[in-house]
Scaffold this motif. Structure first.
Motif, PDB file in Angstrom:
ATOM      1  N   MET A  34       1.018  -1.264  -0.062  1.00  0.00           N
ATOM      2  CA  MET A  34      -0.002  -0.146  -0.011  1.00  0.00           C
ATOM      3  C   MET A  34       0.837   1.256  -0.077  1.00  0.00           C
ATOM      4  O   MET A  34       0.447   2.485  -0.255  1.00  0.00           O
ATOM      5  CB  MET A  34      -0.966   0.038   1.217  1.00  0.00           C
ATOM      6  N   THR A  35       1.949   1.070   0.495  1.00  0.00           N
ATOM      7  CA  THR A  35       2.738   2.363   0.622  1.00  0.00           C
ATOM      8  C   THR A  35       3.909   2.586  -0.508  1.00  0.00           C
ATOM      9  O   THR A  35       4.632   3.487  -0.590  1.00  0.00           O
ATOM     10  CB  THR A  35       3.685   2.376   2.139  1.00  0.00           C
ATOM     11  N   GLY A  37       4.688   2.722  -4.515  1.00  0.00           N
ATOM     12  CA  GLY A  37       4.361   3.411  -5.961  1.00  0.00           C
ATOM     13  C   GLY A  37       3.363   4.596  -5.892  1.00  0.00           C
ATOM     14  O   GLY A  37       2.979   4.938  -4.850  1.00  0.00           O
ATOM     15  N   THR A  38       2.993   4.691  -7.276  1.00  0.00           N
ATOM     16  CA  THR A  38       1.947   6.082  -7.221  1.00  0.00           C
ATOM     17  C   THR A  38       0.608   5.636  -7.858  1.00  0.00           C
ATOM     18  O   THR A  38      -0.207   6.563  -7.913  1.00  0.00           O
ATOM     19  CB  THR A  38       2.740   7.104  -8.189  1.00  0.00           C
ATOM     20  N   LEU A  40      -3.217   4.106  -7.994  1.00  0.00           N
ATOM     21  CA  LEU A  40      -4.409   3.630  -6.830  1.00  0.00           C
ATOM     22  C   LEU A  40      -4.071   2.361  -6.632  1.00  0.00           C
ATOM     23  O   LEU A  40      -3.864   1.382  -7.376  1.00  0.00           O
ATOM     24  CB  LEU A  40      -5.589   3.961  -7.882  1.00  0.00           C
ATOM     25  N   LYS A  41      -4.240   2.108  -5.436  1.00  0.00           N
ATOM     26  CA  LYS A  41      -4.253   0.655  -4.909  1.00  0.00           C
ATOM     27  C   LYS A  41      -5.479   0.233  -4.015  1.00  0.00           C
ATOM     28  O   LYS A  41      -6.192   0.935  -3.314  1.00  0.00           O
ATOM     29  CB  LYS A  41      -2.925   0.758  -4.114  1.00  0.00           C
ATOM     30  N   ALA A  75      -0.234   4.612   5.875  1.00  0.00           N
ATOM     31  CA  ALA A  75      -0.285   4.419   4.674  1.00  0.00           C
ATOM     32  C   ALA A  75      -1.117   5.530   3.627  1.00  0.00           C
ATOM     33  O   ALA A  75      -0.350   6.081   2.541  1.00  0.00           O
ATOM     34  CB  ALA A  75      -0.421   3.139   4.092  1.00  0.00           C
ATOM     35  N   CYS A  76      -2.235   5.926   4.172  1.00  0.00           N
ATOM     36  CA  CYS A  76      -3.190   6.927   3.415  1.00  0.00           C
ATOM     37  C   CYS A  76      -3.007   8.386   4.105  1.00  0.00           C
ATOM     38  O   CYS A  76      -3.649   9.145   3.564  1.00  0.00           O
ATOM     39  CB  CYS A  76      -4.440   6.407   3.471  1.00  0.00           C
TER      40      CYS A  76
ATOM     41  N   TYR B 127       4.596   7.836  -1.801  1.00  0.00           N
ATOM     42  CA  TYR B 127       3.445   8.668  -1.771  1.00  0.00           C
ATOM     43  C   TYR B 127       2.386   8.315  -1.140  1.00  0.00           C
ATOM     44  O   TYR B 127       2.243   7.116  -0.880  1.00  0.00           O
ATOM     45  CB  TYR B 127       3.111   8.823  -3.302  1.00  0.00           C
ATOM     46  N   VAL B 128       1.591   9.310  -0.438  1.00  0.00           N
ATOM     47  CA  VAL B 128       0.534   8.713   0.413  1.00  0.00           C
ATOM     48  C   VAL B 128      -0.469   7.978  -0.412  1.00  0.00           C
ATOM     49  O   VAL B 128      -0.901   8.363  -1.442  1.00  0.00           O
ATOM     50  CB  VAL B 128      -0.254  10.007   1.335  1.00  0.00           C
ATOM     51  N   ALA B 129      -0.982   6.859  -0.003  1.00  0.00           N
ATOM     52  CA  ALA B 129      -1.743   5.936  -1.022  1.00  0.00           C
ATOM     53  C   ALA B 129      -2.999   6.602  -1.152  1.00  0.00           C
ATOM     54  O   ALA B 129      -3.621   7.007  -0.229  1.00  0.00           O
ATOM     55  CB  ALA B 129      -1.889   4.747   0.004  1.00  0.00           C
ATOM     56  N   ASN B 130      -3.291   6.303  -2.552  1.00  0.00           N
ATOM     57  CA  ASN B 130      -4.490   6.967  -2.963  1.00  0.00           C
ATOM     58  C   ASN B 130      -4.898   8.221  -2.692  1.00  0.00           C
ATOM     59  O   ASN B 130      -6.024   8.657  -2.632  1.00  0.00           O
ATOM     60  CB  ASN B 130      -5.811   6.030  -2.211  1.00  0.00           C
ATOM     61  N   ARG B 134      -1.471  14.030  -4.216  1.00  0.00           N
ATOM     62  CA  ARG B 134      -0.039  13.642  -4.229  1.00  0.00           C
ATOM     63  C   ARG B 134       0.875  13.901  -2.936  1.00  0.00           C
ATOM     64  O   ARG B 134       2.126  14.375  -3.189  1.00  0.00           O
ATOM     65  CB  ARG B 134       0.434  14.074  -5.472  1.00  0.00           C
ATOM     66  N   ARG B 267       6.647  12.665  -9.576  1.00  0.00           N
ATOM     67  CA  ARG B 267       7.727  11.450  -9.841  1.00  0.00           C
ATOM     68  C   ARG B 267       8.993  12.136  -9.112  1.00  0.00           C
ATOM     69  O   ARG B 267      10.085  12.187  -9.663  1.00  0.00           O
ATOM     70  CB  ARG B 267       8.130  11.575 -11.357  1.00  0.00           C
TER      71      ARG B 267
END
Lengths: 190, 284
Positions: A34-35, A37-38, A40-41, A75-76, B127-130, B134, B267
């Motif tokens: 979850m933490t 990449g960029t 949407l997960k 994470a969010c 990055y903070v998820a969702n 950004r 990025r």
């Protein structure tokens, strides 16, 4: 009532400890995913917490729910404890529901996960975006919230299978089969 | 023998040899160019020689491969190892090069703005998820003198502000977020002021929004917007982004513009935090 020998009890303890270790390894891996990449997960920790809750008692469920919630908050980037409260609450409810009313079936798990993750996503949207009245805020719901919810529900299928696999090997059986009872009785008589 | 030396045959042969010597001497006098006969032969036989050479080369190549298979195999293995070592060295070199280039950029910030107190370069943890805007986390925190509300920049431009700081990790809110407002002015005219504030629509493209522009502004696409420094939250004259397009606001009473940040916020790999600068608003 299950008849347990000392050896059986030891195996039971070992299996229980190993099962919980595997649960937490899965939680840790999901948090890392979850933490990263960029893109949407899915919020993987929601279906994991629920899958654990439907198979375990309320104490284990609430603690796991809270831990998963805290990890989601980190994470969010949400207020620390916000998701912990939500998930701990739902874990208790789900654990009770499955103990009292529902059978431990895939369809039931999927329905419950879909409902809980929708509520979680909706609350997140409401408190973090909608409440601030940003321009075009509904785009966030369409482009982010709904997609995340769909991804979460899809990911729940795989999580269910993984948890099922762990439980298959490591969850103690609640009842003995007729053959097992006969064998145990015979051993005791000897 | 004497008979042969007196024979016509010998005289003919001798004459022929003399002719050949003559040709040779003639060829010497041509200064590097072929004599016409040689040239004709060369031209006429060229295609045949080409084909035959190709065939023989291929044949020799095949024979050579069979004869020296072991040698080539060993040589190949050694070369593979060498390539592996060189590749790992190249990877290390590239990483070092990137790091040096980034550090050089950060040094340039300090050279241009002597009043800035900069943190050590911070790596972006993730990055903070969702998050639609950004936000991201960096690997430095209060242990490195970073506090909440410190500007986060790269050499190219402003990135955002620290919002949550723990001992070794900080969360950064970017300029794409509607929760961050920055007073901005056009760098060329130094007259057209506006407020940079992220929006949901622009953030999807990695842009931010400049609003509250006067109807009489003279901004045009490509103009660079910089910080005014009036709020005390951001240093003065730091690049934010370039204008992509200008349009009327929904009310029609003012204008707004789409701003492309100087750096691609989606990025980022490393940033720097300005922990202090002249004109900074002190926390209450």
């Amino acid at each position: 009532m299950r008849i347990k020998t000392t050896r059986e009890q030891r195996i039971l303890y070992f299996k229980t400890i190993f099962r919980w270790i595997l649960y937490y390894v899965l939680i840790f891996v999901s948090f890392i995913v979850m933490t990263s990449g960029t893109w949407l997960k899915p919020v993987l920790l929601v279906p994991i917490a629920l899958a654990i809750a439907i198979n375990n008692n309320q104490y284990g469920s609430v603690v796991t729910g809270a831990i998963c919630g805290f990890l989601i908050d980190i994470a969010c980037g949400k207020l620390f404890g916000y998701n912990a409260v939500i998930l701990a609450f739902f874990c208790i409810v789900v654990s009770l529901l499955f103990e009292l009313y529902l059978r431990n079936k895939f369809v039931n798990y999927m329905l419950i996960t879909a409902a809980v993750s929708y509520i979680q996503c909706r609350l997140d949207y409401r408190f973090y975006y909608k409440i601030w009245n940003y321009d075009n805020v509904e785009r966030i719901f369409r482009k982010y919230t709904l997609r995340i919810w769909i991804y979460t529900v899809i990911s729940a299928v795989f999580i269910y299978l993984v948890i099922k696999l762990i439980n298959h090997f490591l969850m103690p059986k609640n009842h003995l089969t007729i053959e097992e009872v006969i064998t145990t009785k015979t051993q005791q008589n000897q | 023998m004497r008979e042969f030396l007196k024979s016509t045959r010998f005289k003919i042969l001798l004459a022929f040899l003399a002719f050949l010597v003559g040709i040779m001497i003639y060829a010497v006098t041509k200064g590097g160019y072929s004599v016409s006969g040689a040239s004709f032969i060369n031209t006429a036989t060229k295609p045949f020689r080409k084909v035959s050479n190709k065939i023989s080369m291929r044949f020799e190549h095949k024979i050579d491969k069979i004869n020296n298979a072991d040698k080539y195999y060993n040589e190949n293995e050694e070369l593979k190892k060498e390539i592996g070592i060189l590749n790992s060295q190249l990877t290390e070199y590239e990483a070092l090069k990137t790091e040096v280039e980034e550090l050089r950029k950060f040094v340039s910030i300090k050279e241009e703005h002597e009043d800035y107190v900069l943190s050590v370069p911070c790596d972006v943890l993730g990055y903070v998820a969702n998050d639609p805007f950004r936000s991201f986390t960096i690997d430095k925190g209060s242990a490195d003198d970073i506090k909440p509300n410190c500007p986060v920049v790269t050499a190219e431009g402003l990135v955002g502000i620290t919002i949550e700081v723990s001992e070794h990790v900080s969360t950064v809110r970017t300029i794409l977020s509607p929760d961050l407002t920055i007073a901005a002015v056009c760098s060329s005219s130094n007259a057209d002021y506006g407020i940079i504030e992220g929006s949901v629509k622009e953030a999807e493209k990695g842009y931010t929004k400049l609003s509250h522009l006067s109807l009489k502004n003279k901004l045009k696409p490509g103009d660079l917007m910089i910080t005014t420094g009036t709020s005390g939250l951001f240093p003065k004259d730091y690049s934010i982004g370039k204008i992509k397009s200008i349009d009327y606001d929904t009310s029609g009473l003012s204008m707004c513009a789409e701003i492309e940040p100087c750096i691609d916020i989606t990025r980022l790999t490393s940033v720097i935090v300005i922990t202090d600068f002249s004109g900074k608003k002190e926390d209450d």
